[in-house]
Design a protein around this motif. Structure first.
Motif, PDB file in Angstrom:
ATOM      1  N   GLU B 159       0.820  -1.202   0.000  1.00 17.99           N
ATOM      2  CA  GLU B 159       0.000   0.000   0.000  1.00 17.99           C
ATOM      3  C   GLU B 159       0.854   1.252   0.000  1.00 17.99           C
ATOM      4  N   ASP B 160       2.127   1.070   0.398  1.00 17.43           N
ATOM      5  CA  ASP B 160       3.046   2.193   0.343  1.00 17.43           C
ATOM      6  C   ASP B 160       3.700   2.174  -1.026  1.00 17.43           C
ATOM      7  N   ALA B 161       3.413   3.197  -1.827  1.00 13.28           N
ATOM      8  CA  ALA B 161       3.910   3.196  -3.208  1.00 13.28           C
ATOM      9  C   ALA B 161       5.423   3.121  -3.269  1.00 13.28           C
ATOM     10  N   GLU B 162       6.100   3.763  -2.324  1.00 10.87           N
ATOM     11  CA  GLU B 162       7.559   3.748  -2.319  1.00 10.87           C
ATOM     12  C   GLU B 162       8.093   2.338  -2.202  1.00 10.87           C
ATOM     13  N   LYS B 163       7.494   1.588  -1.291  1.00 11.90           N
ATOM     14  CA  LYS B 163       7.974   0.230  -1.064  1.00 11.90           C
ATOM     15  C   LYS B 163       7.739  -0.624  -2.295  1.00 11.90           C
ATOM     16  N   ALA B 164       6.557  -0.439  -2.892  1.00 12.54           N
ATOM     17  CA  ALA B 164       6.263  -1.223  -4.085  1.00 12.54           C
ATOM     18  C   ALA B 164       7.255  -0.884  -5.194  1.00 12.54           C
ATOM     19  N   ARG B 165       7.606   0.390  -5.257  1.00  9.89           N
ATOM     20  CA  ARG B 165       8.530   0.811  -6.296  1.00  9.89           C
ATOM     21  C   ARG B 165       9.915   0.204  -6.075  1.00  9.89           C
ATOM     22  N   ALA B 166      10.292   0.052  -4.806  1.00  6.05           N
ATOM     23  CA  ALA B 166      11.590  -0.563  -4.522  1.00  6.05           C
ATOM     24  C   ALA B 166      11.627  -1.992  -5.043  1.00  6.05           C
ATOM     25  N   GLY B 167      10.501  -2.698  -4.881  1.00  2.89           N
ATOM     26  CA  GLY B 167      10.431  -4.061  -5.396  1.00  2.89           C
ATOM     27  C   GLY B 167      10.591  -4.093  -6.897  1.00  2.89           C
ATOM     28  N   LYS B 168       9.912  -3.159  -7.554  1.00  2.00           N
ATOM     29  CA  LYS B 168       9.991  -3.117  -9.019  1.00  2.00           C
ATOM     30  C   LYS B 168      11.422  -2.838  -9.453  1.00  2.00           C
ATOM     31  N   LYS B 169      12.082  -1.906  -8.761  1.00  2.00           N
ATOM     32  CA  LYS B 169      13.461  -1.569  -9.123  1.00  2.00           C
ATOM     33  C   LYS B 169      14.354  -2.797  -9.016  1.00  2.00           C
ATOM     34  N   ALA B 170      14.159  -3.560  -7.939  1.00  4.74           N
ATOM     35  CA  ALA B 170      14.983  -4.761  -7.755  1.00  4.74           C
ATOM     36  C   ALA B 170      14.813  -5.712  -8.920  1.00  4.74           C
ATOM     37  N   PHE B 171      13.562  -5.971  -9.274  1.00  6.33           N
ATOM     38  CA  PHE B 171      13.305  -6.933 -10.347  1.00  6.33           C
ATOM     39  C   PHE B 171      13.922  -6.487 -11.655  1.00  6.33           C
ATOM     40  N   LEU B 234      25.314  -2.723 -11.016  1.00  2.00           N
ATOM     41  CA  LEU B 234      23.903  -3.063 -10.830  1.00  2.00           C
ATOM     42  C   LEU B 234      23.546  -3.272  -9.362  1.00  2.00           C
ATOM     43  N   TYR B 235      24.204  -2.546  -8.480  1.00  2.00           N
ATOM     44  CA  TYR B 235      23.960  -2.768  -7.052  1.00  2.00           C
ATOM     45  C   TYR B 235      22.806  -1.927  -6.525  1.00  2.00           C
ATOM     46  N   VAL B 236      22.340  -0.960  -7.343  1.00  2.00           N
ATOM     47  CA  VAL B 236      21.475   0.098  -6.827  1.00  2.00           C
ATOM     48  C   VAL B 236      20.163  -0.385  -6.236  1.00  2.00           C
ATOM     49  N   TRP B 237      19.802  -1.633  -6.500  1.00  2.00           N
ATOM     50  CA  TRP B 237      18.515  -2.074  -5.990  1.00  2.00           C
ATOM     51  C   TRP B 237      18.600  -2.501  -4.526  1.00  2.00           C
ATOM     52  N   LEU B 238      19.778  -2.878  -4.075  1.00  2.00           N
ATOM     53  CA  LEU B 238      19.868  -3.484  -2.748  1.00  2.00           C
ATOM     54  C   LEU B 238      19.544  -2.514  -1.605  1.00  2.00           C
TER      55      LEU B 238
END
Lengths: 526, 625, 101
Positions: B159-171, B234-238
């Motif tokens: 529900e927190d858009a930021e958190k969801a976006r972090a997941g997308k960035k990782a993938f 490619l570390y930026v997602w961690l």
């Protein structure tokens, strides 16, 4: 039931469906819906019987029917199943009940006409796949236009007239050129061998000079490339999808687009192997352009149906890449990708239809946080999205992986011989997996996550009918992803035949001197 | 017994299906029993498999089924268990089970409890596929699958858009690496005709070697590793992945998933042994990443972010070891890192839990006496990561530093220098973290301070177990255990005598880091606060991670969108293609309109035309008759 | 009678030509119909002449055919004209331009 009869039953069952529908009185819409569903289910049952009785080890035509129709012209009513069309027939029959069930609540006016059109188009599509005679093929190919025209034009959205006219005129234009090519082809066969025949097996044996092959291939390819659709002939698809009703989009994305790739695989490339080999780099380039361009465009759309439409363009780019690689892995991958895309695109369009019935908008900006509002819906959406992106264990991965591997293997072999272009193209195609993830996850992000918003709340989650439809599709997706071998065995011999027809030795010789741009000479008739 | 490996893999899958489909309805006890019980069973099964490995270390192979047969190509799903797999699987199931148990306490109040355990089990399933797979194909399935699980778990509180976006960035960042990985796989398949890793190794170790550049393959596969194991670029997602629940960070982003790249390269050591250029690249990227991440870590203020950058840095160490041919040593560090990093993350989770969600270390302090178990375990793990003897981290890090210096296959003083510098920074920022979090006066709000409580037994017990292993784990010499499989590189003869001095140097560096941290951050960070204004610019640079994320955004993301929108959509699709189409249609309409003017509706005119037409025809016939 | 054939044929052509001219030039619908009948009769005359010239009955049979067709045609044409006149209220051909465009 005897074997040829079974195929004919499957083919003409939709026609029987139309006749049955005519008998239903106008007011009994519920009866019409269930009758249509029943007929489709019966067709599916028979098709499953066909599929299970299909012999993977037999390289020839199975369930064949060959009756003289216009013998003086060499036209025979010739239908049959081989490895190339068996999966597509299965896909068509599989999607039939889902299309009907998916439009139970969406279509409320002229219900009888609608289902009659659905049956007609089912008949046309099946006929195109099973036809083994060019005349019959062309007939069924053209038949598909009218019901689609009506489906989009009557039950579509606001700009439906523009969209449907665009679709019909664009496709018909290609078909006219193809007709001219067909006639010329049969005529060449006649002049070189004295035999007048429209049968595929006879036409494969024509040996035409490269120049002639190029023109004919262009005519056939135009028609098929419009259908696939390949960039730059793709602009009819987003409009058609957006304006079509859900069932129309499902039929369009699920099966209709495969008619184009099937046309290439069955006719376009095998009939003109020299031209195919000569233009392979061009076709490969266009395939990869479709992959990348389609993905990039999907990234910047605001209408949810358009996103899926452009993703279809991207996915079918993989199919074309697999077909032109002429590598057995690539060809088999292309076939699986056809089926996989049929399933995932159909599923996604059905899901769009479900949300549209609830909220009446296709603007992505109007939605958010659906994972909280509609949890069951979101689960299915996520699964189909990931299948579309090619997550391993789904059918999308099987298709994409095999296509990319096959294309690369073929390109690598050519690189060893000093031709570097295909390798560059294949590597570019791999970036498609990144772009695919990009637009699909971006879509899922805006759609499912974040703060929740949607018009017409409170929203009802999926009911039993909707869940059943989606569960069936998801099951098929995982089946093809985890156990593709049974399907691959059925298509293997046909794929090998295709490879042999296109990658002929003569054609390969022609290709190795293609840089000097010489042509192969005409052979005189035996 | 014959299908034990398959069982290990399928147990967590069963957990996923049970908890995912029936969990919410069957209640917390069921979810806990299934969610924790099945991984523990998997661990026990693994132990059984290890015991059945014979002295020579011959691998156990289980073929499950054939995925596809095409022409002469066969793709099988098969599992392969040798000593390397044994180490990895024990870590995955062992540490994994511990973290599952920890999660019982941590996620107790969350309404997504069943969903959480389902995802966690799903992750375990894919991770086991990854380490147990015989062919690169099965590994890749696991590789992508853990990416999926990571996506779902990072964005768990969607529900927190930021958190969801972090997941997308990782993938997506992972996928970029995967593209390189795929090309590497394709090259291998095109030249060798197989994706089975044992056969690939054998092919490269045999003579004559395959006609493909081992370095090319090595680098392509390494690109995949940089994505999954968070190396430059490619570390930026961690760091963003810290948005997920803390046990997730411990399991996925410390102990297991991020180590997949290290495992993959160690597994394919047959290629890298013959790929000096690729190994060089790996070592250089590893050490640069290690140093780079360490510098960022010293300026971070979120407890989890410090640990995230620390993970990136420690992974860099592992790659240094791989790059100089010390594959067994890299796995050794992977093993010790799993213990102390998991302990640190779970400890931080305990702190966050105690402080009702606070993650900023500037708002902590003085917790040592209030949450003693957490403090002691955290301290032990910190000492381990800093490399203080005789804790586990000391042994593994020391071996890495030694081989970085002296390995025949690429060791150099420069490499050692950067690595040693990183070790110094590691000690420094870790003890900084310890001091700021646990010592000094409390900088918490009274509200938070009121509610401080030690974590429940399910959480503290795990912390203790992990701390114990962080302490004594180093005594089991993994490199020695893996020697038959992954032989150690030769050390340069002339440098042998420097071995002991170097050990002394690393201990000194660790103590130096500890001292410096105590100096600056002891007594409520008095000296650090005094010095900060003088280094404001540098501090901001480090705190803002060298603006790499912004750089990527400007160089890649925004141009991509711009091209897609302006060029492809507006110019390409709309103006050019649709414009042509609509233009043609318009042309047809206008022509029809012009020609239509003949139809005046006047019958006389029509009659005249008929007359003229027939006359013309008659004349024509007349002429040709 | 053989020497009268050219005369009769010229007469037939003249009648036909007059009829054709009338169709093209005249604006009154009923007059146009009458001219069309003239054309038919011109053809009739020529047919009879040829029949007499060759001595066969073929021409005469054709004449009967033309009579029947002409009668049927008039039977339909007159009511159409009547309906047209009733809606347009004029017998002027130039007013009937509904097929324009």
């Amino acid at each position: 039931m005897s074997e040829p009869a079974l195929l004919n039953v499957v083919l003409y069952l939709p026609v029987a469906g139309i006749l049955l529908l005519l008998a239903v009185p106008r007011e009994q819409e519920s009866l019409m819906r269930w009758l249509s569903f029943a007929v489709m289910v019966v067709q599916l049952v028979f098709t499953v019987m066909l599929y299970s009785r299909f012999d993977s080890a037999d390289p020839g035509l199975q369930f064949e029917t060959r009756l003289p129709w216009i013998p003086d012209w060499g036209v025979y009513y010739h239908i049959g199943l081989d490895g190339m069309n068996v999966l597509l027939v299965m896909l068509t029959a599989f999607l039939g009940p889902l299309v009907v069930a998916g439009s139970f609540s969406a279509i409320t006016k002229d219900v009888k006409l609608f289902y009659a059109m659905v049956f007609l188009i089912q008949f046309a599509m099946l006929g195109t796949f099973v036809a083994q005679d060019l005349f019959v093929f062309y007939l069924f190919w053209e038949t598909m236009l009218i019901p689609m025209f009506l489906i989009i034009g009557i039950w579509g959205g606001e700009r439906r007239i523009y969209a449907t006219l665009k679709f019909v005129l664009y496709t018909a234009f290609g078909s006219i050129l193809m007709l001219a090519a067909v006639i010329y082809l049969v005529y060449s066969l006649y002049t070189s061998t004295g035999v007048t025949s429209f049968a595929f097996t006879d036409l494969y044996k024509t040996e035409l000079p490269l120049r002639v092959q190029t023109v004919l291939l262009a005519a056939f390819a135009l028609s098929f490339a419009i259908k696939v659709p390949m960039v730059p002939l793709h602009t009819w698809l987003p409009d058609a999808h957006v304006e079509a009703p859900t069932a129309g989009s499902v039929i369009l994305a699920g099966v209709l687009l495969k008619m184009g790739t099937y046309g290439f695989m069955k006719l376009g490339f095998p009939l003109f192997p020299d031209a195919t080999q000569f233009f392979a780099p061009t076709i490969m380039t266009l395939a990869v352009v479709s992959i990348v361009y389609g993905a990039c465009l999907a990234l910047v759309q605001t209408d949810i149906k358009k996103i899926i439409a452009y993703s279809s363009i991207s996915h079918l780019g993989y199919v074309m890449l697999g077909l032109i690689s002429l590598d057995l892995l690539g060809i088999q991958g292309a076939v699986i990708q056809m089926v996989s895309h049929g399933l995932t695109a159909a599923g996604l369009f059905l899901m769009v239809g479900m949300i549209y019935e609830r909220c009446h908008t296709r603007e992505l900006a109007a939605y958010g946080g659906l994972a909280k509002l509609l949890p069951v819906y979101s689960v299915f959406f996520m699964i189909l999205t990931l299948a579309s992106v090619g997550l391993p264990t789904t059918s999308g991965f099987t298709g994409e992986f095999l296509v990319l591997l096959g294309a690369f293997r073929s390109a690598w072999a050519q690189y060893q011989q000093g031709i570097g272009y295909p390798l560059a193209v294949s590597v570019t195609a791999v970036t498609g997996v990144v772009l695919g993830a990009l637009y699909m996850l971006w879509f899922a992000q805006r759609f499912l996550f974040g703060t929740d918003k949607a018009p017409h709340q409170p929203l009802k989650d999926l009911d039993f009918r909707e869940r059943a439809i989606l569960a069936t599709i998801v099951a098929a997706v995982f089946a093809l992803g985890l156990f593709p071998d049974s399907a691959l065995q059925k298509t293997e011999l046909a794929a090998k035949q295709y490879q042999q027809l296109v990658a002929t030795e003569r054609a390969k010789m022609g290709r190795s001197v293609q840089r000097v741009a010489t042509e192969s000479t005409t052979r005189s008739a035996p | 017994m014959h299908h034990l490996l398959t069982l290990i893999v399928l147990l967590p899958l069963a957990g996923f299906l049970l908890n995912g489909l029936a969990g919410p309805r069957l209640g917390k006890r069921f979810v806990t029993a299934v969610g924790c019980g099945l991984p523990i069973l998997a661990f026990l099964a693994t132990v059984q498999c290890v015991l059945t490995l014979n002295a020579a270390g011959d691998p156990l192979v289980e073929r499950v089924y054939t995925w596809a047969r095409i022409g002469e190509s066969t793709f099988d799903v098969a599992f392969y268990f040798d000593r390397l797999t044994a180490v990895m699987t024990l870590i995955v199931t062992g540490v994994g089970s511990l973290i599952h148990v920890y999660s019982v306490g941590y996620m107790k109040e969350d309404k997504g409890y069943a969903r959480y355990f389902a995802y966690l089990n799903l992750f375990l399933f894919f991770m086991l596929l990854l380490v147990l797979g015989r062919s690169l194909l099965v590994l890749f399935v696991g590789w992508e699958g853990v990416g999926l699980a990571s996506y779902l778990l990072i964005g768990f509180w969607f529900e927190d858009a930021e958190k969801a976006r972090a997941g997308k960035k990782a993938f997506i960042v992972n996928r970029i690496g995967d593209a390189g990985f795929l090309v590497g796989m394709f090259v291998l398949y095109s030249t060798l005709g197989t994706l089975d890793m044992d056969r690939i190794n054998a092919a490269f170790m045999a003579s004559p070697m395959p006609a493909v550049s081992a370095s090319l393959v090595g680098i392509l596969l390494f690109i995949g590793a940089t994505g999954k194991s968070a190396q430059i670029p490619l570390y930026v997602w961690l760091p963003d992945a810290m948005a997920g629940p803390t046990p997730v960070s411990a399991l996925i982003h410390a102990a297991t998933m991020v180590t997949a790249g290290v495992y993959m390269i160690a597994r394919l050591s047959g290629i890298y042994v013959h790929a000096p250029e690729a190994s060089q690249v790996i070592a250089v990227v590893g050490v640069l990443t290690a140093f780079f991440a360490a510098t960022i870590a010293i300026a971070q203020t979120d407890i989890k972010r410090v640990l995230a950058y620390s993970t990136i840095s420690q992974l860099g160490f592992m790659f240094v070891a791989l790059g100089v041919g010390a594959y067994g040593v890299a796995i050794f560090h992977l093993y010790t890192h799993a213990f102390f990093k998991a302990c640190l993350f779970l400890g931080s989770g305990s702190v966050i839990h105690a402080l009702s969600g606070e993650q900023d270390i500037r708002k902590m302090g003085g917790l040592a006496k209030k949450i003693p178990v957490t403090f002691v375990t955290f301290a032990v793990a910190t000492a381990a990561i800093a490399g203080l003897p005789p804790l586990a981290g000391y042994f593994s890090k020391d071996e890495i530093l030694w081989f970085a210096f002296a390995s025949e296959r690429g060791g150099s003083p420069l490499l050692w220098g950067l690595a040693a510098g990183t070790a110094l920074l590691t000690a420094f920022y870790m003890f900084r973290l310890l001091w700021l979090t646990f010592f000094g006066r409390s900088r918490m709000t009274p509200e938070v301070e009121h509610h401080i409580h030690e974590s429940p037994f399910s959480m503290t017990s795990v912390l203790v177990v992990l701390a114990v292993f962080s302490a004594i784990g180093g005594f089991f010499s993994i490199p020695h255990f893996l020697e038959p499989l992954l032989p150690m590189p030769e050390a340069k003869q002339e440098l042998h005598h420097l071995e002991t001095p170097l050990v002394v140097v690393s201990v000194v560096l660790a103590l130096l880091g500890l001292a410096a941290a105590a100096f600056f951050f002891g007594r409520d960070a008095e000296r650090a606060n005094r010095l900060r204004p003088r280094f404001a610019g540098l501090q901001k640079l480090l705190y803002d991670k060298y603006y790499i994320d912004e750089l990527y955004d400007r160089l890649i993301t925004r141009p991509l969108y711009w091209i897609s929108d302006r060029v492809f959509l507006r110019i390409g699709d709309r103006a050019l293609l649709d414009g042509t189409l609509n233009g043609l249609a318009g042309l047809a309409q206008r022509t029809a309109g012009a020609l239509g003017r003949v139809q005046t509706g006047n019958l006389h005119l029509y009659a005249l035309f008929v007359l003229l037409g027939s006359l013309a025809c008659l004349l024509l016939v007349w002429r040709h008759v | 009678m053989a020497d009268k054939v050219p005369l009769l044929l010229s007469l037939a052509v003249a009648i036909f030509a007059l009829g054709l001219l009338g169709v093209v030039v005249r604006r009154n619908v009923l007059v146009m119909l009458m001219c069309m009948e003239l054309m038919l009769n011109g053809v009739n005359l020529s047919l009879v002449t040829f029949a007499h010239q060759t001595g066969t009955a073929v021409g005469a049979v054709l004449v009967f055919l033309i009579f029947v067709v002409a009668a049927a045609e008039i039977a339909i044409a007159i009511p159409i004209v009547l309906l047209l006149v009733r809606s347009k209220r004029t017998l002027d051909l130039d007013a009937y331009t509904d097929l324009k465009g």
